[in-house]
Design an enzyme around this catalytic site. Sequence first.
Site, mmCIF file in Angstrom:
data_model
loop_
_atom_site.group_PDB
_atom_site.id
_atom_site.type_symbol
_atom_site.label_atom_id
_atom_site.label_comp_id
_atom_site.label_asym_id
_atom_site.label_seq_id
_atom_site.Cartn_x
_atom_site.Cartn_y
_atom_site.Cartn_z
ATOM 1 N N TYR A 155 39.745 -48.252 -27.284
ATOM 2 C CA TYR A 155 39.591 -48.757 -28.663
ATOM 3 C C TYR A 155 39.761 -50.275 -28.691
ATOM 4 O O TYR A 155 38.967 -50.990 -29.305
ATOM 5 C CB TYR A 155 40.630 -48.066 -29.546
HETATM 6 N N1 LIG Z 1 42.619 -47.242 -40.926
HETATM 7 C C1 LIG Z 1 43.103 -48.065 -40.015
HETATM 8 O O1 LIG Z 1 44.309 -48.095 -39.740
HETATM 9 C C2 LIG Z 1 42.191 -49.042 -39.309
HETATM 10 C C3 LIG Z 1 42.750 -50.195 -38.735
HETATM 11 C C4 LIG Z 1 41.913 -51.085 -38.068
HETATM 12 C C5 LIG Z 1 40.546 -50.838 -38.007
HETATM 13 N N2 LIG Z 1 40.037 -49.717 -38.591
HETATM 14 C C6 LIG Z 1 38.593 -49.504 -38.489
HETATM 15 O O2 LIG Z 1 38.057 -49.285 -39.776
HETATM 16 C C7 LIG Z 1 36.864 -48.504 -39.677
HETATM 17 C C8 LIG Z 1 36.917 -47.384 -40.702
HETATM 18 O O3 LIG Z 1 37.956 -46.506 -40.358
HETATM 19 P P1 LIG Z 1 38.780 -45.643 -41.418
HETATM 20 O O4 LIG Z 1 40.205 -45.999 -41.259
HETATM 21 O O5 LIG Z 1 38.153 -45.693 -42.752
HETATM 22 O O6 LIG Z 1 38.604 -44.196 -40.731
HETATM 23 P P2 LIG Z 1 37.990 -42.823 -41.270
HETATM 24 O O7 LIG Z 1 38.159 -41.853 -40.162
HETATM 25 O O8 LIG Z 1 38.549 -42.496 -42.607
HETATM 26 O O9 LIG Z 1 36.441 -43.185 -41.478
HETATM 27 C C9 LIG Z 1 35.579 -43.424 -40.401
HETATM 28 C C10 LIG Z 1 34.248 -42.776 -40.699
HETATM 29 O O10 LIG Z 1 33.355 -43.042 -39.600
HETATM 30 C C11 LIG Z 1 32.593 -41.865 -39.381
HETATM 31 N N3 LIG Z 1 32.049 -41.827 -38.034
HETATM 32 C C12 LIG Z 1 32.709 -41.573 -36.868
HETATM 33 N N4 LIG Z 1 31.859 -41.580 -35.848
HETATM 34 C C13 LIG Z 1 30.629 -41.855 -36.349
HETATM 35 C C14 LIG Z 1 29.335 -41.999 -35.785
HETATM 36 N N5 LIG Z 1 29.136 -41.826 -34.462
HETATM 37 N N6 LIG Z 1 28.309 -42.306 -36.594
HETATM 38 C C15 LIG Z 1 28.482 -42.452 -37.927
HETATM 39 N N7 LIG Z 1 29.687 -42.308 -38.536
HETATM 40 C C16 LIG Z 1 30.731 -42.006 -37.741
HETATM 41 C C17 LIG Z 1 33.577 -40.727 -39.646
HETATM 42 O O11 LIG Z 1 32.908 -39.470 -39.869
HETATM 43 C C18 LIG Z 1 34.324 -41.251 -40.845
HETATM 44 O O12 LIG Z 1 33.744 -40.839 -42.068
HETATM 45 C C19 LIG Z 1 36.785 -48.042 -38.236
HETATM 46 O O13 LIG Z 1 35.866 -48.846 -37.528
HETATM 47 C C20 LIG Z 1 38.184 -48.258 -37.714
HETATM 48 O O14 LIG Z 1 38.223 -48.460 -36.325
HETATM 49 C C21 LIG Z 1 40.815 -48.828 -39.242
#
Ligand SMILES: NC(=O)c1ccc[n+]([C@@H]2O[C@H](COP(=O)([O-])OP(=O)(O)OC[C@H]3O[C@@H](n4cnc5c(N)ncnc54)[C@H](O)[C@@H]3O)[C@@H](O)[C@H]2O)c1
Length: 248
Positions: A155
């Site tokens: 990641y």
């Molecule tokens: N929530 C956190 O703590 C956090 C912190 C830093 C970065 N992020 C980043 O934020 C972004 C959103 O994450 P989130 O926290 O909303 O998570 P989440 O799991 O709620 O949402 C992520 C979404 O991406 C979709 N997804 C996964 N693989 C996919 C693919 N191959 N094609 C299309 N869609 C796909 C999932 O089905 C899901 O709906 C991500 O890139 C994550 O790495 C999140």
Amino acid sequence: MHQFDLNNRTAIITGGAQGFGLDIAKRFLNSGVKTIIWDIDEKELKKATQELNNPNLSYNVVDVSNYKNVKETVDETTKSTNIDILINNAGITGSTSTLWDYDVEEWNKIIQINLMGTFNCCKCVVPNMIKNNYGRIINVASVAGKDGNAKASAYSSAKAGAIGLTKSLGKELADKNIAVNAVTPAGAKTRILDQMSKEHVARMLSKVPRGRFLEIEEFTSLICWLASEENSFSTAAVFDISGGRSTY
Ligand SMILES: NC(=O)c1ccc[n+]([C@@H]2O[C@H](COP(=O)([O-])OP(=O)(O)OC[C@H]3O[C@@H](n4cnc5c(N)ncnc54)[C@H](O)[C@@H]3O)[C@@H](O)[C@H]2O)c1
């Protein structure tokens, strides 16, 4: 809710069925954006679309790690509309493990979705933005990509890659009205946290000087400004939203 001047823009938000992506979709709709959410999870896409019940909202089932799938969807979309805004938000953390214990397929999957997914979407959407001399691209990276989290080498590497991609692509497009920026959030309470062990999440939180999780709405505010025409100068940059964790 504060509105941004995004009226009549068209946006694609990947991973838009829930979490950060869905909250961005809500704010975009509230600001008059024709919003297209992409996700791999069709059930959640349908649920979100039904709940929001907004004529400006549509969805596509797209696996961002599949180049052909991305290309075909973009080609179909651009037959009827330009794409002004691209939010590369789809991502997974995958399971947590030391590098030497990591399952090779799992490591590769994390890279494919987080890094190659961002590449695939940028590669397919940018030509349309160049044609219109307008675009705002935001790549959702993570503080893990700046600092490197133990037991999250895949990641952290993928998100560091997305930061590098942003810096390169932003420079390639800097002579046009197209901005490409990355954001590096700290932990927020979305479903993604369930993919990691409780100890890992507690370790992440302990590193944040603010001493709390990032609120999803706080994250969305930053995205909205970056996605707006008002952001006419910043590009190839990384915007930190880690509650003080990252000092650069
Ligand atoms: N929530 C956190 O703590 C956090 C912190 C830093 C970065 N992020 C980043 O934020 C972004 C959103 O994450 P989130 O926290 O909303 O998570 P989440 O799991 O709620 O949402 C992520 C979404 O991406 C979709 N997804 C996964 N693989 C996919 C693919 N191959 N094609 C299309 N869609 C796909 C999932 O089905 C899901 O709906 C991500 O890139 C994550 O790495 C999140």
